[in-house]
Design an enzyme around this catalytic site. Structure first.
Site, PDB file in Angstrom:
ATOM      1  N   TRP A 125       0.872  -1.331   0.081  1.00  0.00           N
ATOM      2  CA  TRP A 125      -0.041  -0.011  -0.137  1.00  0.00           C
ATOM      3  C   TRP A 125       0.849   1.153   0.033  1.00  0.00           C
ATOM      4  CZ3 TRP A 125      -4.252  -0.291  -2.051  1.00  0.00           C
ATOM      5  CH2 TRP A 125      -5.141  -1.810  -1.798  1.00  0.00           C
ATOM      6  N   ASP A 160      -1.367   6.414   6.246  1.00  0.00           N
ATOM      7  CA  ASP A 160      -2.538   5.487   5.978  1.00  0.00           C
ATOM      8  C   ASP A 160      -2.717   4.330   7.039  1.00  0.00           C
ATOM      9  OD1 ASP A 160      -4.314   3.753   4.586  1.00  0.00           O
ATOM     10  OD2 ASP A 160      -2.837   3.380   2.986  1.00  0.00           O
ATOM     11  N   LYS A 166     -12.057  -1.814   6.511  1.00  0.00           N
ATOM     12  CA  LYS A 166     -11.433  -2.819   7.199  1.00  0.00           C
ATOM     13  C   LYS A 166     -11.886  -3.009   8.505  1.00  0.00           C
ATOM     14  CE  LYS A 166      -8.977  -2.886   3.423  1.00  0.00           C
ATOM     15  NZ  LYS A 166      -7.953  -2.177   2.865  1.00  0.00           N
TER      16      LYS A 166
HETATM   17  C1  LIG Z   1      -7.348  -1.457   1.762  1.00  0.00           C
HETATM   18  C2  LIG Z   1      -6.422  -0.458   1.649  1.00  0.00           C
HETATM   19  C3  LIG Z   1      -6.161   0.482   0.756  1.00  0.00           C
HETATM   20  C4  LIG Z   1      -6.814   0.754  -0.296  1.00  0.00           C
HETATM   21  O1  LIG Z   1      -8.509   0.856  -0.015  1.00  0.00           O
HETATM   22  P1  LIG Z   1      -9.421   1.425  -1.160  1.00  0.00           P
HETATM   23  O2  LIG Z   1     -10.671   1.620   0.026  1.00  0.00           O
HETATM   24  O3  LIG Z   1      -9.627   0.034  -1.953  1.00  0.00           O
HETATM   25  O4  LIG Z   1      -9.092   2.285  -2.040  1.00  0.00           O
HETATM   26  C5  LIG Z   1      -5.144   1.678   1.093  1.00  0.00           C
HETATM   27  N1  LIG Z   1      -4.162   1.480   2.140  1.00  0.00           N
HETATM   28  C6  LIG Z   1      -4.536   0.150   3.149  1.00  0.00           C
HETATM   29  C7  LIG Z   1      -3.494   0.148   4.103  1.00  0.00           C
HETATM   30  C8  LIG Z   1      -5.645  -0.609   2.586  1.00  0.00           C
HETATM   31  O5  LIG Z   1      -5.353  -1.932   3.598  1.00  0.00           O
END
Ligand SMILES: *Cc1c(COP(=O)(O)O)cnc(C)c1O
Length: 359
Positions: free
Chosen positions: A101, A171, A195
């Site tokens: 990511w 993030d 998540k």
């Molecule tokens: C799932 C995830 C993303 C992407 O999320 P989307 O909603 O599909 O854009 C980005 N960063 C992390 C750490 C993730 O787990």
């Protein structure tokens, strides 16, 4: 019959939240309609989003001077929004790459200007967090971006990088709300909801006031933090139903004792699973012990050719979505807040039985 769902995302939600959403589906609190059918400008939805924000502020003890935004486009659209809003504030931003990511965030930022890779595990297996002493930090950087929990590789920061005056941007998609957090250390925190928080599509952004304004002239209005903050996250129609569900999740966390309580439970769940893996003869986890994720636990079977049998047997016991990410193979158990400890115990019991069967 509900299964134990170990998906990395969209992921398991708390059962009481789903039950309440079901009970309120046709008629939310006497409104005579579903939340999905309400005007986002109406009094009812105004109450829903205000409560969601207030509850999130309580949970995370968000200091005054930070805005909470409920935006769309998932975490991935923030990979663009961040450079478009913040790049012009200083020199080339620093990016730290510790997995899939953060590598994607870096790739997107590079579309908008020069970027400094301050540290990276891209040459290896993304199996650890490089120590801060080895990062090549630029004190004039516009910001530093990192991913505090790499969902694919199962690598988690259990510490917060010290970047001095350089705003820290994180993030936290796959572990925000997994435990207490000192928000004041950050310039900006973002998390896709699917998540640990709610339905896919919604992304939560917590941004310090001084980082609003100064977006690139090319930044789309819908991505401009200042415009979103001024419009109360509603420059256009927000993801109303997703915000409602996220709000129910916040209330579920508060009712359970807040982030200190869920923190303890997450510790215990992760400890159970990792100690079983470490003591087993069949399973391995590739991540440095100090950097293992409490939320996403990748594991491999030492004997080749058993993966499909493992997954099929798990499915028969109602243990689903354990297949590892396509880039890594093997297995991955995501054990977010909403995964009960009984689910982790059931997984371990199955893993033990499978190991005995294939000894
Ligand atoms: C799932 C995830 C993303 C992407 O999320 P989307 O909603 O599909 O854009 C980005 N960063 C992390 C750490 C993730 O787990």
């Amino acid at each position: 019959m509900r299964v134990h769902n170990f998906s990395a995302g969209p992921a398991v939600l708390p059962e009481p939240v789903l039950a309440q959403a079901q009970a309120e589906m046709l008629d939310w609190e006497g409104a005579g309609m579903s939340v999905m059918e309400m005007s986002h400008r109406g009094r009812e939805f105004g109450q829903i989003i205000a409560e969601a924000e207030a509850d999130l502020r309580t949970l995370l003890d968000i200091p005054a001077g930070y805005r909470v935004l409920f935006l769309q486009g998932g975490a991935s659209l923030q990979f663009s929004a961040i450079p478009l809003n913040l790049m012009r504030r200083g020199g080339a931003p620093d990016y730290v790459v510790t997995g899939e990511w953060s590598a994607k965030a870096l790739g997107e930022a590079q579309r908008y200007g020069p970027v400094n890779v301050a540290a990276s595990t891209a040459g290896g297996a993304h199996d650890h967090v490089p120590p801060l002493a080895r990062w090549r930090l630029d004190p004039a950087a516009a910001y530093l971006h990192y991913c505090s929990n790499e969902t694919v590789h199962g690598v988690e920061f259990h510490w917060i990088p010290e970047t001095g005056a350089v705003p820290l941007v994180a993030d936290m998609s796959s572990h925000l709300l997994s435990g207490p957090l000192d928000v004041s250390r950050f310039g900006l925190i973002y998390a896709g909801a699917q998540k640990n928080i709610g339905p896919a599509g919604l992304v939560i952004v917590i941004v310090r006031d001084d980082l609003l304004g100064g977006a690139s002239p090319l930044c789309p209005g819908l991505l401009d933090y200042r415009l979103n903050a001024a419009a109360g996250s509603m420059p256009n129609t927000p993801a109303t139903y997703s915000i409602y569900i996220a709000g129910l999740v916040f209330k579920w966390l508060l009712a359970g004792g807040g982030l200190a309580a869920i923190d303890q439970l997450n510790d215990e769940k992760a400890r159970l699973l990792y100690s079983f893996i470490d003591e087993s003869t069949l399973y391995t986890n590739p991540v440095a012990r100090a950097d293992r994720s409490r939320m996403n636990v990748p594991f491999m079977l030492r004997r080749a050719g058993l993966d499909e049998a493992f997954l099929a047997g798990a499915g028969e016991r109602g243990l689903v979505q354990l297949r590892g990410h396509r880039s890594l193979g093997g297995m991955r158990a995501s054990i977010y807040n909403a995964m009960p400890i009984e689910g982790v115990r059931a997984l371990i019991d199955y893993m033990r039985d499978f190991q005995t069967l294939h000894a």
